[in-house]
Design a protein around this motif. Structure first.
Motif: not given
Length: 573
Positions: A21-49
């Motif tokens: 979770t820490a790696l996901f949250e504080f990674a320098p790369i933006g991460y988004f978890a999406l379903d097939m329609s493109g709806t966002i279920s999760q996003v890390n700090l860098r992604g939101a930034s």
């Protein structure tokens, strides 16, 4: 014991999840978890930034909401491929936010994040902006921000295709500033650059929608005017160009005045490729400049076609000389009263590999004032001397006296007599008196004194001269008096029509009388019938040649023709 082990395993698992979770949250790369329609279920700090949006406001939103319209379908296709393929998918998308746009590099894989896919985002906006800058530099002029030669070439090619599809025309306009160098020399390049910027703005305003203006270097501009139905359609733009370039421009309290010379060519009327269109417009611009500047000139395709034909003809004649395709035919000359064959005239022919045997009228005019005429003329003299030598060596009772035609450009060479001396020296078995040079009356028009001196120098060598096509020039009496020609040839145009044209008959009669008065021999060309010969004999002209006696023939046919020649009985009465 088992409970302790189980508890320990759960602690390890919890720590591992925390680390993930820490790696996901504080990674320098933006991460988004999406379903097939493109709806966002999760996003890390860098992604939101990256998007500049609070994470709480992203959950449940569709990622497509942030993608620029032109990349919506690209990303949808990317998502489908991610869920259907186990491999890693990549793409580049443009994200449109309220106050800014981002270029993102996207990488996605399905299967490692439950039923969603995980996408990784990297901001590549600086790289894209740099790439855009490089592309702009590659395609636009840095000073005026107009398209450069590279972009112009592409636009011209596209415009030509458009014209072909729509059965319309386009104009390529080459514009060169008059007086710009003086501005640079007087006020410096910085002020000259300011003038170019100001003029480019003014000239761009002269364009219609769909037209292009480019700066291709220095003070040269090229415009492409599209969707023209007639030549006249481009004239208002050309007039606006002239006005825009000649309007006074004030820079730093200095009033600058220049103008423009403009060359124009139209496609497909000028049916060549893009590079040739540019060259033709450039050629037309130089005509405008030489005609007084501050004007436009339309490229003359008819004249250019004539130039191309001439160039191809010159190349063909050059090749014919190099590949020994020229031959000499010989037309016998006779004394109609005695029936004796007195000589032959050497007449050049081109044994063309594709068009067959060509008469001189089909190629000699092309090289009339070209150095090749001198080379070809010397070839004729040398070949005639060689043939005379061969006839002499056959020990046959043949008239080896042979005449050849000398072009004006050859006769007027200052070293003509010396070059003739060299040719004669190469054939020591031939006495120079058997060579007769036929000079067109009009050949001597430019410099009678020089031609006369040249003829006298050649006569010292033993060579004889005939004045050919007599009566077609402007000062026949002058030529008779000043040119030392032994024989006068009556032009065939007078002989051919003298039986039914009283004026031509009078001319023939006058030439014969003049020749006798000046103690010159006279021979008639163009004797086509027995009646022609009979009339000439009655007028006092015994010597003749023409189709009524013999057509020009290969040298090999001359011996047999002489043996078979039977004079016309009525001529000998």
């Amino acid at each position: 014991m088992q409970n302790e082990e189980l508890q320990q395993a759960r602690i390890v698992e919890r720590k591992s999840a925390q680390r993930y979770t820490a790696l996901f949250e504080f990674a320098p790369i933006g991460y988004f978890a999406l379903d097939m329609s493109g709806t966002i279920s999760q996003v890390n700090l860098r992604g939101a930034s990256l998007l500049g949006i609070e994470r709480i406001n992203l959950a449940g939103k569709n990622f497509l909401n942030y993608i620029a319209d032109q990349h919506q379908e690209v990303f949808k296709t990317f998502l489908v491929a991610t869920f259907e393929d186990e491999g890693i998918q990549t793409c580049e998308i443009l994200v449109q936010l309220d106050t800014r746009t981002l270029w993102l590099s996207v990488e996605a894989k399905f299967g490692d994040f439950g039923t969603d896919c995980l996408i990784a985002l990297i901001d590549i906006t600086p790289m894209k902006e740099h790439q855009t800058q490089l592309e702009h530099i590659a395609h636009f002029d840095l000073l005026t921000n107009l398209p450069n030669r590279v972009l112009l070439s592409d636009r011209l090619s596209q415009a030509m295709l458009h014209c072909s599809r729509n059965k319309q025309s386009l104009a390529v306009v080459f514009l060169d500033l008059d007086g710009f160098k003086a501005v640079n020399d007087t006020y410096g390049h910085d002020l000259g650059d300011e003038l170019l910027i100001a003029l480019s703005v003014s000239m761009k305003k002269a364009l219609r929608e769909g037209d292009s203006l480019a700066r291709i270097g220095g003070d040269e501009f090229v415009a492409v005017l599209t969707d023209l139905n007639t030549v006249e359609d481009c004239e208002p733009v050309l007039e606006r160009f002239l006005l825009a370039s000649s309007e006074p421009v004030t820079i730093d309290n200095v009033v600058l005045n220049v103008s423009a010379s403009i060359g124009v060519t139209l496609y497909p009327q000028d049916n060549v490729d893009a590079d040739q269109l540019m060259r033709h417009a450039d050629q037309a611009m130089y005509v405008a400049k030489e005609s007084g500047k501050n004007r436009y000139h339309l490229f003359d395709t008819v004249q250019d076609d004539a130039v191309k034909v001439r160039r191809e003809s010159l190349e063909g004649i050059r090749s014919a000389l190099d590949n020994h395709q020229f031959v000499l035919y010989y037309q016998p000359k006779v004394n109609m009263r005695t029936g004796k064959v007195i000589g032959a005239e050497a007449l050049i022919r081109w044994q063309h590999p594709e068009r067959g045997l060509l008469n001189p009228i089909e190629f000699l005019p092309v090289i009339e004032n070209n150095p090749m005429m001198i080379e070809l003329g010397e070839w004729v003299i040398d070949s005639a001397l060689t043939q005379m030598s061969q006839w002499q060596a056959m020990c046959l009772n043949l008239p080896i006296s042979t005449s050849v035609n000398i072009a004006a450009v050859q006769l007027q060479q200052p070293d003509f007599a010396q070059r003739l001396t060299t040719l004669l020296a190469a054939h020591p078995d031939i006495e120079p008196r058997y060579l007769e040079l036929e000079v067109l009356e009009t050949s001597a028009l430019e410099d009678v004194n020089h031609v006369s001196a040249t003829m006298h120098a050649c006569m010292v060598l033993g060579v004889n001269f005939a004045l050919d096509d007599f009566g077609t020039g402007y000062s026949s009496l002058t030529y008779l008096r000043r040119l030392p020609a032994k024989i006068i040839k009556i032009d065939q145009t007078f002989v051919r029509d003298m039986l039914h044209d009283a004026d031509d008959l009078a001319i023939v009669e006058g030439v014969i009388a003049l020749a006798k008065s000046f103690k010159r021999e006279v021979i008639a060309e163009g004797v086509e019938t027995i009646e022609h010969g009979t009339e000439l004999l009655q007028l006092g002209c015994d010597l003749a040649q023409g189709y009524g006696i013999a057509r020009p023939m290969p040298a090999s046919d001359i011996p047999a023709w002489i043996n078979d020649w039977k004079p016309v009985a009525s001529w000998q009465r």
